[in-house]
Design a protein around this motif. Structure first.
Motif: not given
Ligand code: LAC
Ligand code: ZN
Length: 469
Positions: A81-83, A139-141, A331-333, A346-348, A377-381, A386-388, A424-427
């Motif tokens: 988890g990331l939160s 999820p990436a994990s 690469l993305r994951r 800190k992952e927002e 910044c990256y993520g599920h556009a 957006l993961h910050v 959006g998805e990390h809680g």
């Molecule tokens: C991702 C995770 C951090 O999208 O949610 O890579």
């Protein structure tokens, strides 16, 4: 409200051993170090005791014991988890679901499956895929995270943009309440107008209401084809502008991911890829379409190419082979882990309506300049998600703990003003609870706290999470 808790004493430990067996109850320095953290920043909270129940009735007996004795219980899946949801911030008992790891049944005729919470996401995907079925949340994990944790945080992943998130696949749950009572939340049906929807209330409740011990999923038939496009842009904002235009053109990709240049660079170094990116590229969109008819997918890709060309993209590349596709996804994951390997961060998990993405990105970068932090910044556009990643770099302890959160508060306020929210998805877990007053007024927060107290009157289950204290 603060609650008084008791320590785990010798008599409690003996009772836990009587429930689960001595091999499945570890205390003090016998608890392996990794149980004191998850993937959130560098936070460490060792439990007093780690228990690993193997059946629902063992979970029920543990909950009854801890509830009667006012001992905090923190449920834990794989700890990805990331939160900070799985951190035992008040010590007490850490209840690992790792032995509850059976796929109980795959019902091909009904496109359903029943599993225990400790099954790994990818193991489940593979098992249903062998029968021609598809469980989309990814999820990436996914190679290590547990389905129970996916439910607790309502995990998403790249496929969510077309297929929805974890909650969209759950029909029914077996749950152990803090009292030790065992309930079913719903039924194994696709339509259900029977009472309040306790199934959906449990999903995303971050282990604060009950312990999920069985999950009934609905599944889809596996799509037969997919195509993957890599779209480079000379500016990150232009990439974000193009996102909503693709959907407006009538296409729903099965993934629409964004990576700004820094995210690409960190991931390329970390994942040892053969992919090369020209220095003029400042961001990538990864766009996937899937379905059963290759002709339709090619036409969709032509249409997408037409749209993104209107936003000044560079040459659109097709992933030619399964190997190229796999490498792009790897690469993305890898971005999250790659950034973590470089610096504490800190992952927002910001999320806004998709068309507001360019404004959010601009705001994040402006806030970074104002408060003196770098962000990746990256993520599920396609989901406006957006993961910050805010890098620790050389920021002092005091600024990291006090000043940077003010900047984060500004970012979240911007999200809410754009119609979005904190995660959006990390809680929310341990690290975002101090911002819950931004999306919710007192009445809305009190209602949620009331629900918590109804399920868990003694507040023994995953205390210190979700609500500002
Ligand atoms: C991702 C995770 C951090 O999208 O949610 O890579
Ligand atoms: Zn993500």
């Amino acid at each position: 409200m603060k609650h008084a808790y008791n320590k785990v004493g010798d008599s409690h430990r003996a009772a836990l051993i009587a429930i689960c067996g001595a091999d499945n109850v570890l205390a003090g320095s016998n608890v392996p170090e990794h149980y004191s953290h998850d993937y959130t920043e560098d936070l460490r909270f060792p439990p007093e005791v780690l228990v690993k129940p193997g059946t629902t009735s063992e979970v029920a007996a543990i909950m009854k014991l801890c509830n009667d004795s006012r001992i905090p219980v923190t449920p834990r899946g794989a700890g990805t988890g990331l939160s900070g949801g799985a951190l035992p911030v008040y010590g007490g008992v850490l209840l690992s679901t790792e032995r509850l790891n059976k796929i109980i049944n795959i019902d091909v005729r009904n496109l359903q499956a029943t599993v225990e919470p400790g099954v790994i996401n990818q193991v489940f995907k593979d098992a249903v895929s062998e029968k021609g079925l598809f469980y989309p949340p990814d999820p990436a994990s996914r190679g290590s995270c547990f389905l129970g944790g996916n439910l607790a945080e309502c995990a998403g992943g790249p496929k969510a943009v077309k297929y929805g998130v974890t909650r969209d696949y759950v029909l029914n749950l077996e749950v152990v309440l803090p009292s030790g009572d065992v309930i079913m939340t719903g039924a194994n049906v696709l339509k259900n107008s029977t009472g309040y929807n306790l199934t959906q209330l449990m999903i995303g409740s971050e282990g604060t209401l009950g312990i999920i011990t069985k999950i009934v999923f609905r599944l889809l038939p596996m799509p037969t084809h997919d195509l993957l496009l890599l779209v480079p842009f000379p500016s990150a904002e232009q990439a974000c502008e193009a996102v909503s235009a693709v959907f407006r053109a009538g296409i729903t990709p099965s993934a629409m991911e964004f990576m700004e240049r820094d995210a690409l660079d960190y991931a390329m170094q970390y994942a040892e890829t053969s992919i090369q990116v020209d220095p003029s590229v400042k961001a990538h969109l990864i766009i996937e379409v899937d379905g059963n008819d290759p002709e339709t997918l090619f036409r969709d890709c032509e249409k997408i190419t037409e749209v993104v060309n209107g936003f000044g993209c560079m040459e659109v590349l097709f992933a030619e082979s399964a190997q190229q596709k796999a490498e792009l996804w790897k690469l993305r994951r890898a971005v999250g882990e790659a950034v973590k390997a470089h610096s504490i961060y800190k992952e927002e998990d910001t999320v806004v309506p998709r068309a507001a993405l360019p404004e959010l990105l601009r705001g994040v970068k402006e806030t970074g300049r104002k408060y003196g932090f770098r962000s990746v910044c990256y993520g599920h556009a396609g989901d406006g998600n957006l993961h910050v990643n805010i890098l620790r770099d050389e920021i002092s302890e005091d600024d990291w703990n006090n000043r940077i959160p003010e900047g984060i508060r500004e970012i979240f306020s911007l999200c809410v003003s754009l119609g979005g929210t904190l995660s959006g998805e990390h809680g929310i877990g341990y690290v975002q609870k101090r911002y819950m007053d931004i999306p919710f007024n007192t009445a809305a927060l009190d209602l949620q706290k009331g629900i918590k107290s109804t399920f868990d009157p003694n507040h023994i289950l995953n205390p210190g999470k979700m609500f500002p204290e």
